[in-house]
Design a protein around this motif. Sequence first.
Motif, PDB file in Angstrom:
ATOM      1  N   PHE A  44     -18.449  -4.675  26.804  1.00  0.00           N
ATOM      2  CA  PHE A  44     -18.626  -3.421  26.082  1.00  0.00           C
ATOM      3  C   PHE A  44     -18.054  -2.247  26.889  1.00  0.00           C
ATOM      4  O   PHE A  44     -17.240  -1.450  26.396  1.00  0.00           O
ATOM      5  CB  PHE A  44     -20.133  -3.268  25.817  1.00  0.00           C
ATOM      6  N   GLY A  45     -18.420  -2.174  28.156  1.00  0.00           N
ATOM      7  CA  GLY A  45     -17.932  -1.087  28.998  1.00  0.00           C
ATOM      8  C   GLY A  45     -16.416  -1.141  29.206  1.00  0.00           C
ATOM      9  O   GLY A  45     -15.738  -0.121  29.103  1.00  0.00           O
ATOM     10  N   HIS A  46     -15.896  -2.341  29.465  1.00  0.00           N
ATOM     11  CA  HIS A  46     -14.449  -2.466  29.698  1.00  0.00           C
ATOM     12  C   HIS A  46     -13.649  -2.039  28.480  1.00  0.00           C
ATOM     13  O   HIS A  46     -12.605  -1.412  28.607  1.00  0.00           O
ATOM     14  CB  HIS A  46     -14.086  -3.914  30.024  1.00  0.00           C
ATOM     15  N   THR A  62      -8.249  -5.097  25.723  1.00  0.00           N
ATOM     16  CA  THR A  62      -9.114  -5.522  26.806  1.00  0.00           C
ATOM     17  C   THR A  62      -8.739  -6.896  27.338  1.00  0.00           C
ATOM     18  O   THR A  62      -8.775  -7.145  28.524  1.00  0.00           O
ATOM     19  CB  THR A  62     -10.572  -5.594  26.318  1.00  0.00           C
ATOM     20  N   HIS A  63      -8.380  -7.801  26.424  1.00  0.00           N
ATOM     21  CA  HIS A  63      -8.134  -9.175  26.859  1.00  0.00           C
ATOM     22  C   HIS A  63      -6.661  -9.523  26.904  1.00  0.00           C
ATOM     23  O   HIS A  63      -6.283 -10.663  26.802  1.00  0.00           O
ATOM     24  CB  HIS A  63      -8.893 -10.156  25.962  1.00  0.00           C
ATOM     25  N   SER A  64      -5.814  -8.507  27.026  1.00  0.00           N
ATOM     26  CA  SER A  64      -4.398  -8.826  27.129  1.00  0.00           C
ATOM     27  C   SER A  64      -4.038  -9.013  28.598  1.00  0.00           C
ATOM     28  O   SER A  64      -4.859  -8.882  29.491  1.00  0.00           O
ATOM     29  CB  SER A  64      -3.559  -7.737  26.476  1.00  0.00           C
ATOM     30  N   ILE A  65      -2.784  -9.292  28.820  1.00  0.00           N
ATOM     31  CA  ILE A  65      -2.356  -9.719  30.153  1.00  0.00           C
ATOM     32  C   ILE A  65      -2.280  -8.540  31.131  1.00  0.00           C
ATOM     33  O   ILE A  65      -1.874  -7.438  30.775  1.00  0.00           O
ATOM     34  CB  ILE A  65      -0.989 -10.422  30.034  1.00  0.00           C
ATOM     35  N   ALA A  80     -18.646   2.925  37.384  1.00  0.00           N
ATOM     36  CA  ALA A  80     -19.187   2.370  36.138  1.00  0.00           C
ATOM     37  C   ALA A  80     -20.184   1.277  36.505  1.00  0.00           C
ATOM     38  O   ALA A  80     -19.841   0.320  37.194  1.00  0.00           O
ATOM     39  CB  ALA A  80     -18.062   1.787  35.280  1.00  0.00           C
ATOM     40  N   PHE A  81     -21.440   1.469  36.073  1.00  0.00           N
ATOM     41  CA  PHE A  81     -22.458   0.440  36.272  1.00  0.00           C
ATOM     42  C   PHE A  81     -22.599  -0.402  35.002  1.00  0.00           C
ATOM     43  O   PHE A  81     -22.608   0.149  33.897  1.00  0.00           O
ATOM     44  CB  PHE A  81     -23.827   1.091  36.547  1.00  0.00           C
ATOM     45  N   LEU A 123     -13.708   1.713  28.569  1.00  0.00           N
ATOM     46  CA  LEU A 123     -12.969   2.289  29.697  1.00  0.00           C
ATOM     47  C   LEU A 123     -11.467   2.056  29.567  1.00  0.00           C
ATOM     48  O   LEU A 123     -10.673   2.870  30.030  1.00  0.00           O
ATOM     49  CB  LEU A 123     -13.477   1.698  31.019  1.00  0.00           C
ATOM     50  N   SER A 124     -11.084   0.932  28.946  1.00  0.00           N
ATOM     51  CA  SER A 124      -9.652   0.632  28.827  1.00  0.00           C
ATOM     52  C   SER A 124      -8.934   1.647  27.938  1.00  0.00           C
ATOM     53  O   SER A 124      -7.713   1.688  27.905  1.00  0.00           O
ATOM     54  CB  SER A 124      -9.439  -0.783  28.283  1.00  0.00           C
ATOM     55  N   LEU A 125      -9.701   2.483  27.234  1.00  0.00           N
ATOM     56  CA  LEU A 125      -9.087   3.536  26.419  1.00  0.00           C
ATOM     57  C   LEU A 125      -8.681   4.743  27.250  1.00  0.00           C
ATOM     58  O   LEU A 125      -7.967   5.622  26.766  1.00  0.00           O
ATOM     59  CB  LEU A 125     -10.074   4.013  25.339  1.00  0.00           C
ATOM     60  N   PHE A 126      -9.184   4.805  28.484  1.00  0.00           N
ATOM     61  CA  PHE A 126      -8.962   6.005  29.280  1.00  0.00           C
ATOM     62  C   PHE A 126      -8.022   5.741  30.452  1.00  0.00           C
ATOM     63  O   PHE A 126      -8.146   4.730  31.136  1.00  0.00           O
ATOM     64  CB  PHE A 126     -10.303   6.546  29.795  1.00  0.00           C
ATOM     65  N   PRO A 127      -7.089   6.672  30.675  1.00  0.00           N
ATOM     66  CA  PRO A 127      -6.119   6.520  31.754  1.00  0.00           C
ATOM     67  C   PRO A 127      -6.731   6.938  33.088  1.00  0.00           C
ATOM     68  O   PRO A 127      -6.380   7.980  33.640  1.00  0.00           O
ATOM     69  CB  PRO A 127      -4.998   7.478  31.336  1.00  0.00           C
ATOM     70  N   ALA A 128      -7.652   6.117  33.591  1.00  0.00           N
ATOM     71  CA  ALA A 128      -8.306   6.470  34.856  1.00  0.00           C
ATOM     72  C   ALA A 128      -8.737   5.199  35.571  1.00  0.00           C
ATOM     73  O   ALA A 128      -8.834   4.126  34.971  1.00  0.00           O
ATOM     74  CB  ALA A 128      -9.526   7.345  34.578  1.00  0.00           C
TER      75      ALA A 128
END
Lengths: 273, 273
Positions: B22-24, A114-117, B8-9, B27-32
Motif C-alpha cells: 500500500f505504501g509503496h 509498483t511491480h515493474s522492473i 516511511a514506516f 510513494l512510487s507516485l512521488f519523485p523523491a
Amino acid sequence: MRFPVRTAFYISDGTGITAEVFGHALLSLFPAEFDHITIPFVETEEIALQVKQRINDRYKTTGVRPLVFQTFVDDKLRLIINSSEGSCYDFLNAFVEPMQKELGLSAMPKTHRTHSIHEKTYDFRIDAVNFALANDDGSNLKDYAKADIILVGVSRSGKTPTSLYLALQYGIKAANYPFVPEDLDHLKLPAELRQHKNKLFGLTITPERLSQIREQRRPGSKYASLRQCKLELDEVEALYQRERMAYLNSTHLSIEEISAKIMAQTGLKRQKY
Amino acid sequence: MRFPVRTAFYISDGTGITAEVFGHALLSLFPAEFDHITIPFVETEEIALQVKQRINDRYKTTGVRPLVFQTFVDDKLRLIINSSEGSCYDFLNAFVEPMQKELGLSAMPKTHRTHSIHEKTYDFRIDAVNFALANDDGSNLKDYAKADIILVGVSRSGKTPTSLYLALQYGIKAANYPFVPEDLDHLKLPAELRQHKNKLFGLTITPERLSQIREQRRPGSKYASLRQCKLELDEVEALYQRERMAYLNSTHLSIEEISAKIMAQTGLKRQKY
C-alpha cells in the motif's frame, strides 16, 4: 432463496498485484465468500471500456453489485472504471491528495508501476534466487561466505520455500542446510556451519505436523513416523538452545510470516523495498 | 541546505506486507527518495506505544514528519499509532465503512491476517514450489502431465524465477524446459513437449540483454556471445511462430509482470486468491 456470491474485480494498468493486495486486505475483514477476477494491463481507453462493460454485465447476470478494486493512475482510465455500475474502491486517489500536501510535492503518475522492473533490484532478486537454488539442501557448502543467512533444520521443516521467498520478496541470499538423521546422535554443528554461526537461523516444527507432511511424501515410512520426527526435532531444538541460535517454530506460520519474522529477528537489510 | 530524507514506516500486527504494498504504491507516485522501516508483528499495546515513541523520535532527529502506513484492525493499536506525530495513512479504516454499507455486513476484525496461513492454499503453494524445483531445467520430463504450465526458452531467459514466482504467488505448478544449443539446428518440439503442447508457454528476450546476463555467468564464453544468443533466439522464436505457441518477450518485464501476463494470456486458474 439463493444467496448470490459477490464478485470482486481487481483492475490495473500494471500487474494488478497492488489492487489484489489492497482488495484482499479489505475483503478478509468480512465473513463472506467472493468470486475473484483480476484484469491486469488495462492500458488503453478501448480496453477500459470493455472492462467497464464486463463489470456492468456481471451486475446484470448476478443481480449483486460487483466490488471493484482499482489502482489506475491515469485519470482517463480511472474515471472510465469508476463510471461503471460496480462499487469502486479507488485507494490511490483517496490518499494522493493528503500526501501531496504533506510532502509539498505533486504526484507524477508516470512513475507509477509498483511491480515493474527496476534494473538494480531485479538483478539482486534473480541473483538471490540463483543463490538459493545453488545452495539448497546443503548442496554447496563453500558459498556460505556469500550468504546473507543460512537456514538450518530437519527435512521438511520449511527451509526451501522460505529461502526462495526471501530471495524473491527481499533479495536476500539464503542458503539452507538440512540436518539428516545420521548427524542427529549427539548433534553438533558441522565445522562449515560453525564458522558462519552468526548467519545461522534454525527452523523447527511440531512433530505431529512434520509427520503429516512427511507422510504425504513417503507414506508409512520410518522417515514419516511420529517417533522419528520427535527424535529429530528434540535433537535440533536442543542444539539451537545449547548454541543459543535464533530459531522459530514454523508450524502455524505461512511462508510470508516465517520470512517476515526472520527479517525482523535478524535485522537483515533487504535489497528491495 | 541539507534536504532531509523522509522516513516511511510500515507498521502492522501481521507481516507488514500489505502495509508495504500500500505504501509503496503511493510513494512510487512521488519523485523523491525515502528511508523505509518495516515494523511487523506489533501485537500488544506495550509494543504499539514503543513504536509510537520511535516514530516521534524519528521526527525529532530528522526534523521531517515521518509517513506512517499502517494496517491494524485492532482499534486500540490502530489509535495508538495514529496518535503519533507521524503523518498516518490508515487505508483499511478509510474503506471499511463504505464497504460495510455496500455488503450489508459488519467487518469482523478477527478474521484479519491477509498473509497468515490458510491450510489449503498453503499446501498448494508448497506443493507447487516442490513441483517447480523437481521440474526445473528439463530435469523430469515424466511429470509434465501434472504441470499446469510448461515454460520453454533458451538458457537464462527467465524460466526458473518465473516458475518459482508462479508457485509462490499463485500456487501454479510450472515445469520448465530449456532449449539447448544442440537442439537448435532446425529446432523441432521434442516428443515429450509435443504431447503437452497446450501447456507450453515460450519465453524470449533480446539478444543484447541475454548476452549481458550470460556474460555475468560465463564471461567471454561462446555461450555469452551476442552471435550465439542471436542464433538461439532466432531459432526459438521461429519455432514459437511456426507452432503458434503463446510466448512473450521478458526483456523489459519484472518477474511479477511476466507472471501476471502469463496468467492473463493463458487464463490459468490460480490456487490462491
